[in-house]
Scaffold this active site. Structure first.
Site, short mmCIF file in Angstrom:
data_model
loop_
_atom_site.label_atom_id
_atom_site.label_comp_id
_atom_site.label_asym_id
_atom_site.label_seq_id
_atom_site.Cartn_x
_atom_site.Cartn_y
_atom_site.Cartn_z
CB SER A 1 6.77 -3.36 -3.02
OG SER A 1 7.31 -3.42 -1.72
N GLY B 1 7.15 -5.60 0.89
CA GLY B 1 7.29 -6.70 -0.05
C GLY B 1 6.11 -6.76 -0.99
N GLY C 1 2.85 -8.49 -3.35
CA GLY C 1 1.79 -9.48 -3.34
C GLY C 1 0.80 -9.40 -2.20
CB CYS D 1 4.65 -1.74 3.07
SG CYS D 1 3.69 -1.65 1.54
CD GLN E 1 -0.64 -5.27 3.21
OE1 GLN E 1 -0.39 -6.33 2.64
NE2 GLN E 1 -0.73 -4.12 2.55
CG ASN F 1 4.53 -0.05 -4.18
OD1 ASN F 1 3.54 -0.39 -4.81
ND2 ASN F 1 5.67 -0.70 -4.25
N GLY G 1 -1.31 -2.59 -2.78
CA GLY G 1 -2.61 -2.88 -3.38
C GLY G 1 -3.55 -3.60 -2.43
CG PHE G 2 -3.48 -6.89 -0.94
CD1 PHE G 2 -4.54 -7.77 -1.00
CD2 PHE G 2 -2.52 -6.93 -1.96
CE1 PHE G 2 -4.66 -8.68 -2.04
CE2 PHE G 2 -2.63 -7.83 -3.00
CZ PHE G 2 -3.70 -8.71 -3.04
CG HIS H 1 7.07 2.55 1.56
ND1 HIS H 1 7.84 1.42 1.69
CD2 HIS H 1 6.00 2.20 0.81
CE1 HIS H 1 7.27 0.42 1.03
NE2 HIS H 1 6.16 0.87 0.49
CD GLU I 1 10.71 2.61 3.31
OE1 GLU I 1 10.23 2.05 2.30
OE2 GLU I 1 10.10 2.68 4.38
#
Length: 363
Positions: A51, A227, A229, A254, A258, A296, A298-299, A339, A341
């Site tokens: 990620s 993942g 981006g 994550c 989205q 983790n 940013g969106f 997350h 996990e």
């Protein structure tokens, strides 16, 4: 451009801010989005989390490298981080599991590191101004030139990051339980470990795999992984997810969360500085329990865009109120932004994998 000594490195941000420190790890010049992570431990898992592809990671904890790098705690076969920023790099690790030093690992993986800078000041700057593009160099000692390079760097949105980190072919990890198709958007290995601990057979497929191809594998459930981006940059995964909703029990983590939200008709947005660390409080709205989570991203999913959709918010961030999870009102589908996990981070949210197993059990 003049060559610099092997011990010097410069980090230049697009707004003109410059930090000069000591080089460690690989030599060279890397560009990326500069982000910070507040975890106190887990730098090996962070460095190998797909990620972080496309990013220069700043660690807020001041001493990094003290327990070295071991052979067991990787979250991918390699590192996709472009640069690594620390206050103090420990080059004499002390841990019985350590196989080699952090600097040796970075050099092997081509990750440029810089130490000896005021990471607290850098983090405060990123919190106030937001994440921004930057260049980390051991080859150029001209700060003005590096700032100009940072201004010319591509933005994170629009980059083809998922294909860079995802599997290119289908492979299967055998198990005696339910068959789970894992749509790999840049999956961490610990997602697979959690599924296999629950006796699942895991079929990992590329992100471009079609809904028809996935259903032909006869899965009991489908999991969309984390993942890198912007989620709008994987329209093929959104389209496939839209076609699969309701066909099999589905779980998203994550970026997968989205993608599910976009497939349902919601919207996402870029956060000012994102959530990255192992200490983010999230409330499970069904039980009222609060979990400390590893994050983790940013969106985030736009809460207002969920109005009128057949979903409900099931988890919420207690720091800023952002959406941390959604659940379909009628279909066996749910997803979380954080997350469960872990790796690194608290493991108390692993119960979500059990909920996914229960969905498959109920069919």
């Amino acid at each position: 451009m003049r060559g610099v000594t092997m011990m010097q490195a410069i980090l230049a941000l697009e707004d003109g801010t410059v930090f000069t420190g000591r080089a460690f790890g690989a030599r060279g010049e890397r560009w990326g989005e500069v982000v910070f992570n507040t975890a106190m431990t887990g730098y090996q898992e962070i460095l190998t989390d797909p990620s972080y592809c496309g990013q220069i990671v700043v660690m807020t904890y001041p001493l990094i490298g003290n327990y070295g790098i071991n052979r067991e705690d990787f979250e991918a076969k390699k590192s996709y981080v472009r640069g690594f920023v620390v206050r103090e790099e420990c080059d004499r690790p002390s841990n019985w599991r350590a196989s080699y030093r952090l600097s040796d690992f970075l050099a092997r993986e081509g990750v440029v590191g810089i130490s000896g800078i005021d990471t607290r000041a850098l983090t405060r700057h990123l919190r106030n101004q937001g994440t921004m593009r930057g260049v980390l160099s051991t080859e150029c000692n001209d700060p003005a030139l590096l700032v100009e390079k940072a201004k010319q760097c591509p933005h994170l949105t629009g980059q083809e990051l998922v294909p860079e980190v995802a599997t290119k072919e289908i492979y299967t990890l055998e198990g005696k339980g339910y068959r789970v198709v894992l749509i790999d958007l840049g999956s961490k290995l610990n997602i697979i470990r959690h599924l296999r601990e629950r006796d699942c057979e895991v079929v990992v497929v590329p992100p471009t795999t079609t809904a028809r191809e996935i259903l032909a594998l006869h899965p009991d459930g489908i999991l969309l992984s984390n993942g890198p981006g912007d989620p709008v940059d994987v329209p093929y995964a959104i389209r496939t997810t839209r076609e699969l909703i309701g066909k099999r029990p589905m779980f998203g983590i994550c970026l997968g969360h989205q993608v599910i939200a976009l497939a349902l008709g919601a919207k996402t947005y870029k956060m000012k500085f994102g959530h990255r660390g192992a200490n983010h409080p999230v409330k499970d709205l069904a039980t009222g329990k609060v979990y400390i989570t590893s994050q983790n991203h940013g969106f985030a999913v736009d809460a207002d865009s969920l109005a009128g959709l057949p979903v409900e918010v099931c988890h919420q961030n207690l720091n800023d109120g952002t959406v941390e999870g959604i659940r379909h009102k009628h279909l066996p589908l749910f997803s979380v932004q954080y997350h469960p996990e872990a790796s690194p981070g608290p493991r108390e949210s692993a119960y979500l994998f059990d909920q996914f197993i229960d969905l498959m059990h109920r069919g």
